[in-house]
Design a protein around this motif. Structure first.
Motif, short mmCIF file in Angstrom:
data_model
loop_
_atom_site.label_atom_id
_atom_site.label_comp_id
_atom_site.label_asym_id
_atom_site.label_seq_id
_atom_site.Cartn_x
_atom_site.Cartn_y
_atom_site.Cartn_z
N UNK A 153 0.90 -0.93 -0.08
CA UNK A 153 -0.03 -0.08 0.00
C UNK A 153 0.93 1.29 -0.05
N UNK A 154 0.10 2.27 -0.59
CA UNK A 154 0.94 3.75 -0.39
C UNK A 154 0.02 4.64 0.31
N UNK A 155 -0.96 5.55 -0.30
CA UNK A 155 -1.97 6.28 0.21
C UNK A 155 -3.11 5.52 0.69
N UNK A 156 -3.13 4.62 1.62
CA UNK A 156 -4.05 3.77 1.93
C UNK A 156 -4.28 3.58 3.26
N UNK A 157 -5.18 3.70 3.96
CA UNK A 157 -5.69 3.93 5.59
C UNK A 157 -4.69 2.65 6.15
N UNK A 158 -4.81 3.15 7.50
CA UNK A 158 -4.18 2.09 8.63
C UNK A 158 -5.01 0.75 8.55
N UNK A 159 -4.64 -0.14 8.38
CA UNK A 159 -5.27 -1.34 8.54
C UNK A 159 -4.62 -2.48 9.22
N UNK A 160 -5.36 -3.58 9.80
CA UNK A 160 -4.79 -4.46 10.43
C UNK A 160 -3.92 -4.23 11.72
N UNK A 161 -4.44 -3.15 12.38
CA UNK A 161 -3.73 -2.53 13.51
C UNK A 161 -3.79 -3.64 14.64
N UNK A 162 -2.71 -3.57 15.57
CA UNK A 162 -1.52 -2.55 15.48
C UNK A 162 -0.36 -2.99 14.48
N UNK A 163 -0.84 -3.71 13.75
CA UNK A 163 0.27 -4.52 12.89
C UNK A 163 0.51 -3.98 11.35
N UNK A 164 0.41 -2.80 11.57
CA UNK A 164 0.76 -1.73 10.23
C UNK A 164 1.71 -0.87 10.52
N UNK A 165 3.09 -1.11 9.83
CA UNK A 165 4.08 -0.39 10.04
C UNK A 165 4.79 0.37 9.30
N UNK A 166 4.46 0.46 8.04
CA UNK A 166 5.13 1.38 6.89
C UNK A 166 4.37 1.45 5.60
N UNK A 167 4.69 2.19 4.78
CA UNK A 167 4.16 2.72 3.62
C UNK A 167 5.45 2.74 2.64
N UNK A 193 -5.18 8.55 -9.26
CA UNK A 193 -6.08 9.17 -8.26
C UNK A 193 -7.60 9.04 -8.32
N UNK A 194 -8.12 8.64 -9.37
CA UNK A 194 -9.62 8.52 -9.50
C UNK A 194 -10.11 7.09 -8.73
N UNK A 195 -9.08 6.17 -8.98
CA UNK A 195 -9.61 4.86 -8.13
C UNK A 195 -9.31 5.11 -6.61
N UNK A 196 -8.31 5.97 -6.25
CA UNK A 196 -7.97 6.11 -4.99
C UNK A 196 -9.13 6.85 -4.35
N UNK A 197 -9.96 7.78 -5.00
CA UNK A 197 -10.63 8.78 -4.31
C UNK A 197 -12.09 7.96 -4.33
N UNK A 198 -12.31 7.01 -5.35
CA UNK A 198 -13.64 6.17 -5.34
C UNK A 198 -13.44 5.13 -4.17
#
Length: 261
Positions: A153-167, A193-198
């Motif tokens: 992932x890059x511009x993607x929300x935090x997920x599977x916390x707390x095991x989400x450490x980097x982009x 950007x279009x898919x990301x915003x969707x």
């Protein structure tokens, strides 16, 4: 398990001890449409990221063969896609689940050197404690001439916390692989950007709906515009280039790389 797929006992015990802290909801198996693995709307609310990823994987199916390691496999969403392409599958994850046959971590792979012809590591490197060691492990377990398919992932929300450490930027992903000995064959974006915003619009809608988003009728309403988008892009089989806006604004990046002979 056969030959090079035997887990080392210490690694297996470590994984068992740690697995309870990593239990979380996971995306279900993909549905194969036109040879492409797409997310199943019955198990996934946002279908768009995996659509871009599935189309990219299909473009690189010629790199998938022999003995395959699905590293950090989760629910193995792509198994029905890759299984016909290979001779043998080993599914590794830190958590026990249906189909997982080796417990372990991607940065401490419990396999002998040069055990696999193909390694799949989709949305894994952001969750390991040591991404440098994970890249080294990917290289170590591949046979010379073997291929790895990596998505992050890059511009993607935090997920599977707390095991989400980097982009990772696409530069960072390619650099990581090269520094650990890989020949990078391609780097692409998981949509622009279009898919990301969707995708963020779908996340906002599901958050606003709360538990109602899980109702079958609501799921169908959320899925309909996404499935329409996917049907429109499917004939083109497009993959976003990192040379355009997708190199700056994307949900993530995907790299194919080879261990040199």
């Amino acid at each position: 398990m056969q030959g090079g797929s035997q887990p080392r006992g210490a690694e297996r015990n470590l994984a068992v001890m740690s697995s309870d802290t990593r239990r979380r909801p996971r995306r279900g198996r993909a549905q194969i449409t036109g040879g492409v693995p797409y997310s199943d709307a019955e198990s996934t609310l946002s279908l768009l990221p995996a659509a871009a990823q599935g189309e990219w994987l299909t473009r690189h199916r010629h790199l998938v063969s022999g003995r395959l390691l699905d590293s950090g496999c989760g629910n193995q969403p792509y198994r029905e896609w890759y299984e016909p392409l290979v001779d043998h599958v080993v599914a590794l994850d830190a958590v026990e689940a249906d189909g997982v046959n080796v417990l372990g971590f991607a940065d401490r792979l419990p396999f002998r050197d040069a055990s696999f012809d193909t390694v799949l590591a989709t949305e894994v490197l952001e969750h390991v404690e040591n991404a440098e060691r994970a890249a080294d492990e990917l290289f170590r377990v591949l046979r010379p001439g073997g291929n790895v398919l990596v998505t992050v992932p890059y511009l993607y929300p935090t997920h599977e916390a707390p095991h989400d450490f980097r982009r990772f930027t696409h530069f960072g992903l390619a650099d990581l692989l090269r520094r650990h000995g890989f020949e990078v064959l391609s780097v692409d974006a998981k949509g622009g950007p279009g898919l990301m915003l969707a995708h963020y619009a779908v996340l906002a809608a599901t958050r606003g709906l709360g538990t109602a988003a899980q109702r079958p009728g609501v799921r169908r309403v959320l899925a309909a515009p996404q499935q329409s988008w996917i049907r429109k892009r499917r004939p083109r089989g497009q993959v976003a280039s990192v040379q355009g806006l997708a190199g700056v604004m994307s949900l993530g990046y995907m790299a194919a790389a080879r261990r040199p002979n």
